[in-house]
Scaffold this motif. Structure first.
Motif, PDB file in Angstrom:
ATOM      1  N   LEU A  59     -65.637 -69.681 -65.458  1.00  0.00           N
ATOM      2  CA  LEU A  59     -64.999 -70.274 -64.275  1.00  0.00           C
ATOM      3  C   LEU A  59     -65.991 -70.711 -63.194  1.00  0.00           C
ATOM      4  O   LEU A  59     -65.839 -71.798 -62.622  1.00  0.00           O
ATOM      5  CB  LEU A  59     -63.965 -69.305 -63.700  1.00  0.00           C
ATOM      6  CG  LEU A  59     -62.617 -69.244 -64.426  1.00  0.00           C
ATOM      7  CD1 LEU A  59     -61.684 -68.241 -63.753  1.00  0.00           C
ATOM      8  CD2 LEU A  59     -61.956 -70.620 -64.470  1.00  0.00           C
ATOM      9  N   PRO A  60     -67.007 -69.892 -62.855  1.00  0.00           N
ATOM     10  CA  PRO A  60     -67.960 -70.358 -61.838  1.00  0.00           C
ATOM     11  C   PRO A  60     -68.638 -71.674 -62.225  1.00  0.00           C
ATOM     12  O   PRO A  60     -68.820 -72.559 -61.379  1.00  0.00           O
ATOM     13  CB  PRO A  60     -68.978 -69.211 -61.755  1.00  0.00           C
ATOM     14  CG  PRO A  60     -68.204 -67.992 -62.162  1.00  0.00           C
ATOM     15  CD  PRO A  60     -67.280 -68.479 -63.237  1.00  0.00           C
TER      16      PRO A  60
ATOM     17  N   MET B 193     -64.687 -65.019 -68.834  1.00  0.00           N
ATOM     18  CA  MET B 193     -64.021 -66.120 -68.148  1.00  0.00           C
ATOM     19  C   MET B 193     -64.244 -66.032 -66.639  1.00  0.00           C
ATOM     20  O   MET B 193     -64.498 -67.042 -65.968  1.00  0.00           O
ATOM     21  CB  MET B 193     -62.519 -66.089 -68.465  1.00  0.00           C
ATOM     22  CG  MET B 193     -61.706 -67.192 -67.798  1.00  0.00           C
ATOM     23  SD  MET B 193     -62.170 -68.863 -68.325  1.00  0.00           S
ATOM     24  CE  MET B 193     -61.580 -68.844 -70.034  1.00  0.00           C
ATOM     25  N   GLN B 194     -64.163 -64.818 -66.100  1.00  0.00           N
ATOM     26  CA  GLN B 194     -64.249 -64.621 -64.658  1.00  0.00           C
ATOM     27  C   GLN B 194     -65.658 -64.840 -64.112  1.00  0.00           C
ATOM     28  O   GLN B 194     -65.833 -65.452 -63.051  1.00  0.00           O
ATOM     29  CB  GLN B 194     -63.766 -63.201 -64.306  1.00  0.00           C
ATOM     30  CG  GLN B 194     -63.750 -62.903 -62.815  1.00  0.00           C
ATOM     31  CD  GLN B 194     -63.207 -61.509 -62.522  1.00  0.00           C
ATOM     32  OE1 GLN B 194     -62.707 -60.818 -63.415  1.00  0.00           O
ATOM     33  NE2 GLN B 194     -63.287 -61.089 -61.266  1.00  0.00           N
TER      34      GLN B 194
ATOM     35  N   GLN C 149     -71.732 -70.256 -74.297  1.00  0.00           N
ATOM     36  CA  GLN C 149     -71.758 -69.452 -73.080  1.00  0.00           C
ATOM     37  C   GLN C 149     -70.878 -68.212 -73.250  1.00  0.00           C
ATOM     38  O   GLN C 149     -71.278 -67.092 -72.907  1.00  0.00           O
ATOM     39  CB  GLN C 149     -71.260 -70.283 -71.890  1.00  0.00           C
ATOM     40  CG  GLN C 149     -72.084 -71.509 -71.590  1.00  0.00           C
ATOM     41  CD  GLN C 149     -73.226 -71.205 -70.639  1.00  0.00           C
ATOM     42  OE1 GLN C 149     -73.394 -70.062 -70.210  1.00  0.00           O
ATOM     43  NE2 GLN C 149     -74.036 -72.195 -70.346  1.00  0.00           N
ATOM     44  N   SER C 150     -69.664 -68.428 -73.752  1.00  0.00           N
ATOM     45  CA  SER C 150     -68.734 -67.305 -73.957  1.00  0.00           C
ATOM     46  C   SER C 150     -69.249 -66.367 -75.042  1.00  0.00           C
ATOM     47  O   SER C 150     -69.143 -65.136 -74.927  1.00  0.00           O
ATOM     48  CB  SER C 150     -67.343 -67.838 -74.337  1.00  0.00           C
ATOM     49  OG  SER C 150     -66.821 -68.642 -73.308  1.00  0.00           O
ATOM     50  N   GLU C 151     -69.799 -66.943 -76.109  1.00  0.00           N
ATOM     51  CA  GLU C 151     -70.315 -66.117 -77.205  1.00  0.00           C
ATOM     52  C   GLU C 151     -71.480 -65.247 -76.734  1.00  0.00           C
ATOM     53  O   GLU C 151     -71.594 -64.070 -77.108  1.00  0.00           O
ATOM     54  CB  GLU C 151     -70.744 -67.014 -78.360  1.00  0.00           C
ATOM     55  CG  GLU C 151     -69.573 -67.719 -79.032  1.00  0.00           C
ATOM     56  CD  GLU C 151     -70.023 -68.779 -80.022  1.00  0.00           C
ATOM     57  OE1 GLU C 151     -71.266 -68.943 -80.173  1.00  0.00           O
ATOM     58  OE2 GLU C 151     -69.160 -69.424 -80.624  1.00  0.00           O
ATOM     59  N   ALA C 152     -72.332 -65.826 -75.884  1.00  0.00           N
ATOM     60  CA  ALA C 152     -73.470 -65.057 -75.366  1.00  0.00           C
ATOM     61  C   ALA C 152     -72.984 -63.911 -74.489  1.00  0.00           C
ATOM     62  O   ALA C 152     -73.518 -62.794 -74.537  1.00  0.00           O
ATOM     63  CB  ALA C 152     -74.398 -65.971 -74.575  1.00  0.00           C
ATOM     64  N   ALA C 153     -71.927 -64.195 -73.667  1.00  0.00           N
ATOM     65  CA  ALA C 153     -71.382 -63.152 -72.791  1.00  0.00           C
ATOM     66  C   ALA C 153     -70.769 -62.022 -73.609  1.00  0.00           C
ATOM     67  O   ALA C 153     -70.932 -60.836 -73.286  1.00  0.00           O
ATOM     68  CB  ALA C 153     -70.320 -63.770 -71.875  1.00  0.00           C
ATOM     69  N   LEU C 154     -70.079 -62.369 -74.697  1.00  0.00           N
ATOM     70  CA  LEU C 154     -69.455 -61.352 -75.541  1.00  0.00           C
ATOM     71  C   LEU C 154     -70.517 -60.507 -76.240  1.00  0.00           C
ATOM     72  O   LEU C 154     -70.358 -59.294 -76.429  1.00  0.00           O
ATOM     73  CB  LEU C 154     -68.545 -62.025 -76.579  1.00  0.00           C
ATOM     74  CG  LEU C 154     -67.294 -62.720 -76.022  1.00  0.00           C
ATOM     75  CD1 LEU C 154     -66.557 -63.470 -77.137  1.00  0.00           C
ATOM     76  CD2 LEU C 154     -66.355 -61.706 -75.370  1.00  0.00           C
TER      77      LEU C 154
END
Length: 496
Positions: free
Chosen positions: A414-415, A409-410, A394-399
Motif C-alpha cells: 500500500l505505501p 499489504m499494510q 515485493q509481496s513474496e519477499a515480504a512473506l
C-alpha cells in the motif's frame, strides 16, 4: 470457477437493482394509504416546511439579510399566513423547481408554494389547494424584436425557451407548432440565453415577466394572447393530506376575500428586491461577498469530508475486488460498476429523495454521502491499479521475511501503491471539488447555489458566473500545487 463468479456477480447486481425498485416504488404507496393525520403532525412538531424555487420574483426570490441570504416573496408571505393560522413556525426549503414535487411526495416538505399551477399530470401525484392568485401569460423578448413578435402566433419557426416542468413549457409545447423549444431549469439561465440571442422569447407568468423586464435593460414584455392560458397559482400537498389542505384553504379564503396577496403580500416582497442600477457590476458583486464566502465554506466542507470517506471506501472496495473470496469480490464489482455507471446527480437525488422516504437525511448530509460513495468507486479503481502496479516479487519477499499477507499489504504494497497513484488522487480531489456543485440541486448552499442566489437578487447573469469561475480556479489550482509539492516530498523520501 469463473462462470460461478460471473453468476454470483449477476445475482448480486440483480438484487441491488431490485432493492432500489422496491425502495422507490413501495414506500410512497405505503405513505399514500396511511390515515390522514397531516394537520396533527404539523401541530405536534411545531413547524411546517414549505418547499419553493427562489428564482421567481416577486413570488419567491433570494435577497440579502444581515450579510447572509434569505428567501423572500409574496408566496413566502402566504406561507407565513398559513403557519400563523396553524399556530406553528414556517421553515422554507429551497431547491430546483423540477425537484419540488418529488420532495413533497417523499415528505421532505409539507407543502409547495412556488407559483405552481395544477395540471392533470401533477394532480395524479399530489393534491392542490384552492387558487390563491391568478395571473396572465406574457412573452419576454429583446426590445429589438418587438416589431417581429406581437403574440404567440409569431413564434412559429423561432427558438423558445421555457422553464422545465412549468405550465408555460407545456402551454408552448402543446399550443404552438413548428418551434424549437429549449427547456432550462433556472429562469436566470433563460434570461441570459435571451439576452445573448440564443433564444427568441420566454413565456412567463406576467408578474414574473414584469420583474425581470424591469431589471434587465433591453428586454420587453408583451401579452402572449394565448387563449385559456391564465395562470392559477395553487399550493401543492402530498396525496391524502386532506386536513392540512383544508386548513390552508381557510387561510386562502381570507386572503382572497380581502385581496391580501395583491394589496399586502406583493408590496411586502417588493421591498426586498435589490435595486442596483446605479452601481457597477464590481460594486454589486462586492456587496454579495458574504454569499460567496458562505458558498466556499460549504464547498470545502463537502469536499474535505467526501474525499476522506471516499479514500476509506476506496481502500476497502479495492481490497475486496482483489480478494479471492467470491462474495467480497462480487459485492465490490457491483458497487464500483453500478456507481460508475450512473450519473452523480441522479445518485445525489436518490440519496436525498429516495432513501429519504426511510430515513430523514438533511440535504448537506445527503450530498456528502452521495459524493463520498461516488468518489469511493473511482478511488477504488485508482487504488486497485496502484496495487497491481507493484510487482508480485515485493509481496513474496515480504512473506519470505516472515510477514503475514496483511502485514505485507499494510507495510509494503500500500505505501508504494499510494506513491504511484498520488497524482491520480490529486486529480480526483480536484474533480470532487467541482462536482460538489451538483449538491445545489437539493438546496445545499455551496458555491453554485450562492451564485444562483446572487443572480436572482441582482438580475445579473454573467457577473456571478465569472466570480465563481475565478473562485473555483483559485481553490483547485491551490490544491493542485499542494498535491504536487507533497508528491515531490514523497518521491524524495522514497529515494532517500
Amino acid at each position: 470457477m469463473k462462470n460461478k463468479m460471473k453468476h454470483s456477480v449477476l445475482i448480486t447486481m440483480l438484487l441491488m437493482i431490485a432493492t432500489l425498485f422496491v425502495t422507490a416504488f413501495t414506500v410512497p404507496s405505503v405513505q399514500a394509504s396511511a390515515s390522514d393525520n397531516s394537520l396533527q403532525q404539523i401541530k405536534q412538531k411545531g413547524y411546517i416546511v414549505m418547499g419553493t424555487a427562489p428564482d421567481y420574483p416577486p413570488y419567491e426570490f433570494i435577497g440579502k439579510d444581515n450579510g447572509g441570504s434569505k428567501v423572500y416573496g409574496a408566496d413566502i408571505e402566504l406561507g407565513k399566513a398559513i403557519a400563523k393560522d396553524l399556530g406553528v413556525k414556517l421553515k422554507v426549503k429551497s431547491m430546483g423547481f423540477d425537484s419540488l414535487l418529488v420532495a413533497l411526495q417523499t415528505k421532505k416538505v409539507d407543502m409547495v408554494i412556488a407559483g405552481m399551477n395544477e395540471t392533470p399530470e401533477r394532480a395524479k401525484s399530489v393534491d392542490f389547494s384552492k387558487t390563491y392568485y391568478s395571473s396572465g401569460l406574457s412573452l419576454v423578448l429583446n426590445s429589438a424584436d418587438d416589431k417581429k413578435i406581437k403574440s404567440y402566433k409569431d413564434l412559429q419557426g423561432k427558438t423558445i425557451g421555457a422553464q422545465i416542468g412549468s405550465v408555460q413549457y407545456d402551454a408552448v409545447k402543446k399550443g404552438i407548432k413548428n418551434i424549437n423549444l429549449k427547456g432550462m431549469e433556472n429562469i436566470n439561465d433563460l434570461i441570459l440565453a435571451l439576452k445573448s440571442e440564443k433564444i427568441d422569447a420566454i413565456p412567463l407568468d406576467t408578474a414574473v415577466a414584469e420583474a425581470y423586464a424591469a431589471h434587465n435593460p433591453g428586454l420587453k414584455i408583451i401579452d402572449a394572447k394565448m387563449p385559456g392560458q391564465e395562470s392559477q397559482n395553487k399550493i401543492a400537498f402530498f396525496k391524502g393530506a386532506t386536513s392540512l389542505e383544508n386548513a390552508a384553504n381557510k387561510t386562502i379564503d381570507k386572503v382572497n376575500k380581502d385581496d391580501l396577496y395583491t394589496k399586502k403580500f406583493v408590496p411586502a416582497a417588493a421591498k426586498h428586491i435589490t435595486n442596483n442600477k446605479s452601481q457597477s457590476q464590481f460594486e454589486t458583486m462586492w456587496q454579495y461577498k458574504n454569499f460567496f464566502i458562505s458558498g466556499i465554506e460549504y464547498t470545502m466542507i463537502i469536499s474535505v469530508v467526501s474525499v476522506f470517506f471516499g479514500i476509506i471506501l476506496g481502500v476497502i472496495f479495492a481490497l475486496m475486488r482483489l480478494s479471492h473470496n467470491w462474495l467480497l469480490h462480487s459485492i465490490a464489482v457491483c458497487y464500483i460498476e453500478f456507481i460508475r455507471g450512473t450519473p452523480q446527480l441522479v445518485q445525489i437525488m436518490f440519496i436525498y429523495f429516495g432513501l429519504g422516504t426511510i430515513v430523514n437525511v438533511p440535504a448537506l448530509t445527503s450530498g456528502i454521502i452521495a459524493i463520498s460513495i461516488n468518489s469511493g468507486a473511482y478511488v477504488a479503481e485508482i487504488i486497485r491499479g496502484g496495487i497491481n502496479s507493484i510487482s508480485d516479487g515485493q509481496s513474496e519477499a515480504a512473506l519470505s521475511l516472515g510477514l503475514s499477507k496483511k502485514q505485507s499489504m499494510q507495510y509494503i504494497v500500500l505505501p508504494q501503491a499510494f506513491k504511484n497513484i498520488w497524482p491520480a488522487l490529486g486529480n480526483e480531489l480536484v474533480t470532487l471539488i467541482k462536482d460538489s456543485s451538483l449538491a445545489s440541486v437539493i438546496g445545499v448552499g455551496e458555491l453554485m447555489y450562492q451564485m444562483r442566489a446572487v443572480q436572482a437578487d441582482t438580475y445579473l447573469g454573467v457577473a456571478p458566473i465569472a466570480v465563481i469561475m475565478v473562485i473555483y480556479f483559485v481553490i483547485t489550482f491551490t490544491i493542485s500545487r499542494i498535491m504536487k509539492h507533497l508528491e515531490g516530498k514523497i518521491s524524495h523520501g522514497t529515494n532517500d
